[in-house]
Design a protein around this motif. Structure first.
Motif, mmCIF file in Angstrom:
data_model
loop_
_atom_site.group_PDB
_atom_site.id
_atom_site.type_symbol
_atom_site.label_atom_id
_atom_site.label_comp_id
_atom_site.label_asym_id
_atom_site.label_seq_id
_atom_site.Cartn_x
_atom_site.Cartn_y
_atom_site.Cartn_z
ATOM 1 N N ASN A 63 -8.487 6.229 3.279
ATOM 2 C CA ASN A 63 -7.365 7.141 3.052
ATOM 3 C C ASN A 63 -7.427 8.336 4.001
ATOM 4 O O ASN A 63 -8.476 8.633 4.588
ATOM 5 C CB ASN A 63 -7.303 7.602 1.584
ATOM 6 N N LYS B 149 1.341 5.992 3.295
ATOM 7 C CA LYS B 149 1.109 5.099 2.170
ATOM 8 C C LYS B 149 2.430 4.615 1.568
ATOM 9 O O LYS B 149 3.331 5.391 1.262
ATOM 10 C CB LYS B 149 0.296 5.824 1.103
ATOM 11 N N LEU C 15 3.306 -0.534 4.002
ATOM 12 C CA LEU C 15 2.021 -0.409 4.696
ATOM 13 C C LEU C 15 0.994 -1.351 4.066
ATOM 14 O O LEU C 15 0.223 -1.996 4.790
ATOM 15 C CB LEU C 15 1.523 1.033 4.650
ATOM 16 N N SER C 16 0.989 -1.455 2.741
ATOM 17 C CA SER C 16 0.058 -2.378 2.070
ATOM 18 C C SER C 16 0.322 -3.809 2.493
ATOM 19 O O SER C 16 -0.611 -4.585 2.719
ATOM 20 C CB SER C 16 0.196 -2.237 0.554
ATOM 21 N N VAL D 109 -10.148 -0.076 6.092
ATOM 22 C CA VAL D 109 -9.096 0.811 5.595
ATOM 23 C C VAL D 109 -9.740 2.024 4.932
ATOM 24 O O VAL D 109 -10.770 1.898 4.254
ATOM 25 C CB VAL D 109 -8.173 0.093 4.592
ATOM 26 N N GLU E 271 -4.539 5.281 5.667
ATOM 27 C CA GLU E 271 -3.378 5.431 4.784
ATOM 28 C C GLU E 271 -3.170 6.915 4.498
ATOM 29 O O GLU E 271 -3.933 7.531 3.753
ATOM 30 C CB GLU E 271 -3.597 4.662 3.481
ATOM 31 N N CYS E 272 -2.139 7.484 5.099
ATOM 32 C CA CYS E 272 -1.856 8.916 4.945
ATOM 33 C C CYS E 272 -0.962 9.148 3.730
ATOM 34 O O CYS E 272 -0.093 8.325 3.412
ATOM 35 C CB CYS E 272 -1.162 9.448 6.193
#
Length: 524
Positions: free
Chosen positions: A379, A311, A315-316, A377, A402-403
């Motif tokens: 988490n 994260k 990445l976003s 997406v 998203e790690c």
């Protein structure tokens, strides 16, 4: 040129009453040809022919088998544009894809021809006797690989040429010296019959034994199941779903004499996006992966179905850019309405899971049998807890995870099932700091990719197309490249045999001039 009949050796037969047609997904209608499913008697006749052919074909020289394989390639090319037209009518793929896949099929055949002509592939090993050795004399032992018998090959839905009638499984089995019975895929039986006619012509022109190749039709699971259970069949090659591959594996294991099933099955092909790489080249990687996810309408076993990143703002930004790029791409046709239905149901099920959000999906109206590419997406914590999110959605689809940190990224990789490929997108200066990620990924995949896309499998000796279960049923073997031949052979040792009675590959004077390991020294 399409009769709808079964090739039982060189004979076209259709004594059964069960018929079916293929489907043109572009036109959204059935194709005109009618195909007759093989009967139990025809199956028995086919396998008996293959077994008799094996007794002769296993002794063919490398030069003879090479001539056969090259003749198959020639005869496929001689079918010209008519073959390509049938391929397109049954798959929905464009002509360019048909030409490319045909070229790959020809390359595979000629690669195996070169291999058997050279002869080194049999791994000949010689340990000569030492009768004076004390306290026990040493015996003479010689070993090589030999073909183990008739092989059944199941055509793959997504590769009507390269993984089907005369594709990699068939080419490698014939190279090994094993007769082949193809169970043609029900979605492209017309393509299969035309390619089968080329194989039969090649067999006749090169004086191969009757039954060295056969091609059977079947609209369901009966023909395939009967072939796998037949006591004279000694091996199976399959490319397709986990459900289908596992069913064949279980059937083969339950026989009085279990046989090997070499199945290449599901894979979501994880891609690890390291921070510096997507921070510096986010736009270019977004474009590359939008293309990879949608290539061939996502109907590749190496489609990148899972993207993993830590994260961050980078990445976003990548998620946003990938979503924009993938929505720019025009939807394309899937192989069959059933495959589209499975794709639609699969992605909807994932979309409905807690914590999952859709970031890209084509919303406009599209043509029948066309797929709306989709990106979701979630988490890392949710992904770890919900194994349903780990499953393949066959089509133009990818899930981004998203790690929270590197530790969670490694935990996710370690929890994945076996995969065909694993990719790391990284700057060279940063990857040395992620040795744990590399080690975890290597343990789960057959092919490690650095800064690339997983789609595509180069036909060459160094390619490994396989991986830990369920990517394949046996991770020690590849389905692509000349080493695929090792699936269809077994080692045999000869102890104290007279030189004149040994296979040429093991005789003292090495009449074939092949490379051999003699008393632990590689020699020619």
């Amino acid at each position: 040129m399409i009769t709808g009949k079964n090739y039982i050796g060189s004979q076209l037969k259709a004594s059964g009453s069960k018929t079916f047609k293929t489907f043109n997904p572009q036109l959204n209608e059935e194709n005109p040809w009618v195909f007759t499913e093989a009967t139990p008697d025809e199956i028995d006749e086919t396998v008996a022919l293959a077994n008799n052919a094996y007794k002769v074909y296993k002794n063919c020289t490398g030069t003879e088998k090479a001539a056969f394989l090259n003749a198959i390639a020639d005869e496929i090319m001689a079918l010209g544009d008519e073959l390509l037209a049938v391929y397109c009518a049954e798959s929905g793929f464009p002509k360019g894809r048909a030409e490319g896949e045909r070229g790959r099929t020809i390359l595979q055949l000629r690669s195996f021809a070169d291999m058997v002509a050279e002869g080194n592939w049999v791994e000949a090993t010689i340990d000569t006797a030492l009768p004076e050795r004390q306290p026990i004399p040493k015996i003479d032992l010689r070993k090589m690989l030999v073909p183990f018998g008739p092989v059944v090959v199941f055509g793959a839905s997504n590769f009507p040429f390269a993984y089907s009638t005369a594709g990699g499984d068939t080419a490698s089995a014939l190279a090994a010296g094993c007769p082949v019975i193809v169970k043609s895929h029900s979605m492209h039986v017309g393509t299969g019959e035309m390619v089968a006619s080329a194989v039969i012509k090649a067999a006749q022109k090169t004086n191969m034994p009757e039954g060295v190749f056969s091609n059977l039709n079947g609209g369901g699971v009966v023909v395939g199941g009967s072939l796998v259970r037949h006591p004279l069949v000694k091996g199976v090659g399959f490319t397709g779903s986990i459900k289908g591959g596992r069913a064949l594996f279980d059937l083969a294991s339950q026989r009085p004499e279990p046989i090997p099933v070499f199945a290449e099955m599901g894979s979501i092909n994880p891609v690890v996006l390291l921070p510096q790489a997507i921070e510096q080249k986010s736009a270019s990687w977004a474009t590359a992966y939008a293309g990879s996810i949608t290539l061939g309408t996502g109907q590749f076993c190496t489609n990148p179905g899972l993207l993993l990143g830590i994260k961050s703002d980078a990445l976003s930004s990548f998620v946003t850019q990938l979503s924009e790029e993938i929505e720019k791409i025009s939807p394309s046709c899937m192989l069959h309405p059933t495959i589209l239905k499975n794709f639609t149901n699969g992605k909807k099920e994932l979309q409905q899971q807690d914590g999952v959000r859709t970031v890209a999906e084509i919303k406009s109206e599209i043509a029948p049998n066309y797929a709306a590419q989709t990106v979701l997406v979630v988490n890392g914590k949710t992904f770890l807890e919900n194994t349903r999110l780990h499953q393949e959605v066959f089509g133009p689809f990818s899930l981004i995870v998203e790690c929270e940190n590197e530790a969670e990224l490694i935990a996710i990789i370690e929890k994945l099932e076996g995969q065909l490929t694993g990719t790391i997108i990284a700057e060279e200066a940063e990857i040395i700091n992620y040795t744990g990620v590399i080690a975890a990924l290597q343990n789960r995949v057959g092919r490690l990719i650095f800064n690339g896309v997983p789609t595509g499998a180069e036909v060459c000796p160094s390619m490994l197309h396989g991986g830990p279960y369920p990517a394949s049923s046996d991770s020690r073997f590849t389905a692509v490249g000349i080493h695929a031949v090792k699936r269809w052979v077994r080692p045999v040792s000869y102890q104290n045999w007279p030189n004149a009675l040994l296979p040429a590959e093991l005789q003292d004077d090495n009449p074939l001039g092949i490379s051999r390991l003699v008393n632990n020294k590689q020699t020619i």
